[in-house]
Design a protein around this motif. Structure first.
Motif, mmCIF file in Angstrom:
data_model
loop_
_atom_site.group_PDB
_atom_site.id
_atom_site.type_symbol
_atom_site.label_atom_id
_atom_site.label_comp_id
_atom_site.label_asym_id
_atom_site.label_seq_id
_atom_site.Cartn_x
_atom_site.Cartn_y
_atom_site.Cartn_z
ATOM 1 N N ASN A 213 0.850 -1.194 0.000
ATOM 2 C CA ASN A 213 0.000 0.000 0.000
ATOM 3 C C ASN A 213 0.884 1.242 0.000
ATOM 4 O O ASN A 213 0.683 2.166 0.780
ATOM 5 C CB ASN A 213 -0.884 -0.038 1.250
ATOM 6 N N PHE A 243 0.351 0.255 -5.569
ATOM 7 C CA PHE A 243 -0.954 -0.009 -4.967
ATOM 8 C C PHE A 243 -1.354 1.134 -4.032
ATOM 9 O O PHE A 243 -0.501 1.792 -3.418
ATOM 10 C CB PHE A 243 -0.906 -1.276 -4.098
ATOM 11 N N ASP A 245 -4.961 1.508 -1.215
ATOM 12 C CA ASP A 245 -6.314 1.042 -0.898
ATOM 13 C C ASP A 245 -7.268 2.225 -0.934
ATOM 14 O O ASP A 245 -6.857 3.387 -0.805
ATOM 15 C CB ASP A 245 -6.354 0.353 0.465
ATOM 16 N N TYR A 269 -2.984 1.030 -8.690
ATOM 17 C CA TYR A 269 -3.859 -0.143 -8.586
ATOM 18 C C TYR A 269 -4.636 -0.074 -7.278
ATOM 19 O O TYR A 269 -4.049 0.089 -6.203
ATOM 20 C CB TYR A 269 -3.037 -1.435 -8.649
#
Length: 402
Positions: A213, A243, A245, A269
């Motif tokens: 993350n 990435f 979240d 992502y």
């Protein structure tokens, strides 16, 4: 450059590229190494093995019943590496004999380059592979997962572990969450380049900023890392991916993502997993579908592409309808379009995770393979895009090895 030649009854094909060398023997065996001589893949018949820098080897077998995947134990992984090294040795001996014949004229400098690379690959046997894996572990902490289009990216690790690490279906991040200081990160980047050497060319499609993350790191700490990448990796790769979240992603504004874009951020992502809030709560994933939507829209408004990941089969029969309907609605609200990616990742129940225990205790029936297929089809059928659509693809976490 493709080179063809013969030694007796054996036919060889060499694919000599700027980032790799592949050797095919009689169209039955194909081995490929990066320019540093590290084995990347080996195929014999219906079996394919892929070796990661970590030393892990994934075996894939294709049959009429489908594809099976097995992560090999170290001894078996060593046999694979030895078999590939033997192919390189045999090819080198063949090319160096007077009986060797090129199908077409080959420049002497090219022949010398091929021989040099074959010698390098021939030395990469099981013992060399084990020693190399030790070096990898000195530079990297475990690489948990990457999106499929990033498997050959250059991973650099800004963080270790996951910033929340609560998802019941995940068993990928065991390290204590930690963010590197600028000095630590610069030293890590330098160590990565030194470790990889010529192998870096196979991984030059982009940088993947790890770990789980990475973009959750506050801007004051994140911007210096991007500046270091821009300085120390200039000319090596094309853009940075990472990435984030949906929950912590909302802590950044469009202006933040735009600043990161100006320093090389190319795609982010976002693991949506589901647009159904009760299901997100059930699997202990922090945040809501609305927060994920806001995060994606902020990233896209900054001119950065996104990759959104949906888990098919998550929550079994109990949550199937809500998962299908609300996930479709959430995806339609994100404004996805050309240049974006939408991944459908089928739920894989990992041994040792909480998820299988919880669904068993609550008597939640899993979706059958046919029901999962139908769920994915229903979500895809409900998608609506105002312009050109994103690329839709399957994301199988069992295919990953780095």
């Amino acid at each position: 450059m493709v080179l063809r030649g013969r030694h007796g009854s054996s036919a060889y094909v060499f694919s000599l590229k700027a980032h790799s060398l592949a050797v095919s023997l009689d169209d039955t065996q194909v081995a490929a190494w990066d320019r540093g001589g590290r084995l990347y893949s080996l195929s014999i018949g219906d079996l394919t093995w892929r070796r990661g820098l970590s030393g892990h080897v994934l075996e894939k077998r294709q049959s009429p019943e489908g594809r099976t995947r097995t992560r090999l134990v170290p001894a078996d992984a060593g046999h694979v590496v030895d078999n590939a090294a033997a192919i390189a040795r045999d090819a080198l001996r063949a090319v160096e004999t007077t009986a060797w014949r090129w199908n077409e004229g080959v420049d002497g400098l090219v022949t010398q380059e091929l021989r040099t690379l074959l010698r390098l690959c021939a030395r990469f046997d099981a013992a060399a592979g084990r020693a190399d894996a030790v070096r990898f572990a000195e530079v990297y902490q475990p690489v948990g997962i990457l999106p499929p289009d990033q498997y050959l990216s250059l991973v650099v690790q800004a963080t270790a572990g996951c910033s929340f690490n609560t998802c019941t279906f995940c068993d990928l991040y065991h390290e204590h969450y930690q963010v590197k200081t600028p000095d630590q990160f610069r030293a890590h980047v330098s160590a990565v380049r030194q470790y990889l050497g010529e192998s870096i060319h196979l991984r030059s499609r982009g940088i993947f900023l790890g770990a789980a993350n990475a973009l959750a790191v506050p801007m004051a700490r994140l911007l210096p890392m991007f500046e270091i990448l821009a300085e120390d990796m200039d000319g090596v790769t094309r853009g940075v991916c990472a990435f984030v979240d949906g929950f912590t992603g909302t802590h950044k504004h469009t202006s933040d993502y735009r600043a990161l874009r100006d320093l090389g951020l190319r795609r982010v992502y976002v693991g949506l997993e589901s647009g159904h809030d009760p299901l997100l709560s059930f699997v202990r994933k922090p945040g809501t579908a609305a927060e994920a939507i806001d995060t994606v829209r902020a990233i896209k408004d900054a001119g950065v592409q996104v990759g959104v990941i949906v888990m098919v089969g998550l929550g079994g029969e109990r949550y199937a309808t809500g998962h299908q309907d609300d996930t479709t609605a959430a995806l339609n609200a994100m404004g996805l379009g050309a240049g974006d990616l939408l991944y459908f990742s089928e739920l894989v129940e990992m041994p040792g995770t909480v998820y299988p225990i919880v669904v068993h205790n609550e008597a939640i029936a899993p979706l059958s393979k046919e029901a999962r297929r139908a769920q994915q089809h229903a979500i895809r059928s409900g998608l609506r895009f105002s312009g050109l659509p994103p690329q839709l693809a399957v994301y199988d976490v069992r295919e990953f090895v780095y």
